[in-house]
Design a protein around this motif. Structure first.
Motif, PDB file in Angstrom:
ATOM      1  N   MET A   6     108.896  52.561  70.466  1.00 10.78           N
ATOM      2  CA  MET A   6     108.573  53.816  71.135  1.00 10.78           C
ATOM      3  C   MET A   6     109.777  54.280  71.938  1.00 10.78           C
ATOM      4  SD  MET A   6     104.625  52.857  72.156  1.00 10.78           S
ATOM      5  CE  MET A   6     104.747  53.662  73.687  1.00 10.78           C
ATOM      6  N   VAL A   7     110.029  55.578  71.909  1.00 14.68           N
ATOM      7  CA  VAL A   7     111.151  56.172  72.624  1.00 14.68           C
ATOM      8  C   VAL A   7     110.602  57.260  73.531  1.00 14.68           C
ATOM      9  CG1 VAL A   7     113.307  57.455  72.409  1.00 14.68           C
ATOM     10  CG2 VAL A   7     112.709  55.720  70.695  1.00 14.68           C
ATOM     11  N   GLU A   8     110.917  57.146  74.810  1.00 10.45           N
ATOM     12  CA  GLU A   8     110.532  58.155  75.792  1.00 10.45           C
ATOM     13  C   GLU A   8     111.815  58.764  76.347  1.00 10.45           C
ATOM     14  OE1 GLU A   8     108.300  58.155  80.061  1.00 10.45           O
ATOM     15  OE2 GLU A   8     107.439  56.911  78.472  1.00 10.45           O
ATOM     16  N   VAL A   9     111.890  60.076  76.380  1.00 11.99           N
ATOM     17  CA  VAL A   9     113.123  60.767  76.754  1.00 11.99           C
ATOM     18  C   VAL A   9     112.997  61.365  78.143  1.00 11.99           C
ATOM     19  CG1 VAL A   9     114.739  62.588  76.114  1.00 11.99           C
ATOM     20  CG2 VAL A   9     113.509  61.334  74.336  1.00 11.99           C
ATOM     21  N   GLU A  10     114.051  61.181  78.937  1.00 11.52           N
ATOM     22  CA  GLU A  10     114.170  61.819  80.249  1.00 11.52           C
ATOM     23  C   GLU A  10     115.488  62.569  80.272  1.00 11.52           C
ATOM     24  OE1 GLU A  10     114.132  59.716  84.126  1.00 11.52           O
ATOM     25  OE2 GLU A  10     112.207  58.945  83.410  1.00 11.52           O
TER      26      GLU A  10
END
Length: 93
Positions: A6-10
Protein backbone atom coordinates in the motif's frame (compact mmCIF):
# COMPACT_ATOMS: atom_id res chain seq x y z
CA UNK A 1 5.29 -9.19 5.15
CA UNK A 2 1.92 -7.73 4.37
CA UNK A 3 -0.16 -9.39 1.67
CA UNK A 4 -0.50 -6.06 -0.15
CA UNK A 5 1.80 -3.18 -0.93
CA UNK A 6 0.00 0.00 0.00
CA UNK A 7 1.22 3.49 -0.88
CA UNK A 8 -0.08 6.61 0.84
CA UNK A 9 0.99 9.96 -0.59
CA UNK A 10 1.61 13.20 1.30
CA UNK A 11 2.41 16.25 -0.80
CA UNK A 12 4.66 18.94 0.64
CA UNK A 13 4.45 22.71 0.31
CA UNK A 14 7.04 22.35 -2.44
CA UNK A 15 5.15 21.15 -5.55
CA UNK A 16 8.16 19.09 -6.68
CA UNK A 17 8.40 17.01 -3.46
CA UNK A 18 6.15 14.27 -2.09
CA UNK A 19 6.44 11.58 0.58
CA UNK A 20 5.18 8.11 -0.27
CA UNK A 21 4.47 6.00 2.82
CA UNK A 22 4.77 2.27 2.19
CA UNK A 23 3.56 -0.59 4.41
CA UNK A 24 6.83 -2.49 3.86
CA UNK A 25 10.34 -2.07 5.26
CA UNK A 26 12.30 -0.24 2.59
CA UNK A 27 15.76 -0.04 4.17
CA UNK A 28 17.66 -1.05 7.27
CA UNK A 29 19.63 2.21 7.19
CA UNK A 30 18.42 5.37 8.91
CA UNK A 31 18.18 7.07 5.54
CA UNK A 32 19.52 6.61 2.03
CA UNK A 33 19.83 9.82 0.01
CA UNK A 34 20.42 9.98 -3.74
CA UNK A 35 20.89 13.46 -5.19
CA UNK A 36 20.48 12.26 -8.77
CA UNK A 37 19.85 9.13 -10.86
CA UNK A 38 23.59 8.49 -11.26
CA UNK A 39 23.96 8.14 -7.47
CA UNK A 40 20.88 5.92 -7.43
CA UNK A 41 22.45 3.64 -10.03
CA UNK A 42 25.16 2.90 -7.45
CA UNK A 43 22.76 2.76 -4.50
CA UNK A 44 20.62 0.14 -2.84
CA UNK A 45 18.59 -2.31 -4.92
CA UNK A 46 15.37 -0.36 -4.27
CA UNK A 47 17.01 2.91 -5.33
CA UNK A 48 18.29 1.26 -8.49
CA UNK A 49 14.83 -0.16 -9.17
CA UNK A 50 13.03 3.16 -8.73
CA UNK A 51 15.45 5.22 -10.80
CA UNK A 52 15.38 2.67 -13.62
CA UNK A 53 11.64 1.88 -13.57
CA UNK A 54 10.15 5.32 -12.91
CA UNK A 55 10.50 8.27 -15.25
CA UNK A 56 10.71 11.72 -13.69
CA UNK A 57 12.52 11.10 -10.39
CA UNK A 58 15.18 13.76 -9.89
CA UNK A 59 16.15 13.03 -6.25
CA UNK A 60 15.26 10.24 -3.86
CA UNK A 61 15.47 9.68 -0.12
CA UNK A 62 14.56 6.30 1.34
CA UNK A 63 13.72 5.72 4.99
CA UNK A 64 12.37 2.57 6.60
CA UNK A 65 8.70 3.37 6.00
CA UNK A 66 8.67 6.03 3.31
CA UNK A 67 10.28 7.49 0.22
CA UNK A 68 10.72 11.20 -0.43
CA UNK A 69 10.71 11.94 -4.12
CA UNK A 70 11.72 15.15 -5.85
CA UNK A 71 10.32 15.07 -9.36
CA UNK A 72 11.80 16.55 -12.49
CA UNK A 73 10.05 19.75 -13.63
CA UNK A 74 7.03 19.07 -15.79
CA UNK A 75 6.65 15.42 -14.78
CA UNK A 76 3.11 14.58 -13.59
CA UNK A 77 2.75 13.21 -10.08
CA UNK A 78 0.05 10.75 -11.14
CA UNK A 79 2.41 8.90 -13.48
CA UNK A 80 5.30 8.89 -10.99
CA UNK A 81 3.14 7.58 -8.15
CA UNK A 82 1.57 4.87 -10.31
CA UNK A 83 4.97 3.73 -11.57
CA UNK A 84 6.45 3.69 -8.04
CA UNK A 85 3.47 1.69 -6.77
CA UNK A 86 3.78 -0.83 -9.62
CA UNK A 87 7.55 -1.19 -9.19
CA UNK A 88 7.27 -1.75 -5.43
CA UNK A 89 4.43 -4.26 -5.83
CA UNK A 90 6.58 -6.26 -8.25
CA UNK A 91 9.54 -5.97 -5.86
CA UNK A 92 7.74 -7.14 -2.72
CA UNK A 93 5.21 -9.58 -4.15
Amino acid sequence: MSEYVMVEVEFSDDPTVADLYINQDLTEADEEVYANPQEGDQGSPIAQLLFSAVDGIQKLAIKQDHITITREPGQPWEAIIDEVRDALRDWFL
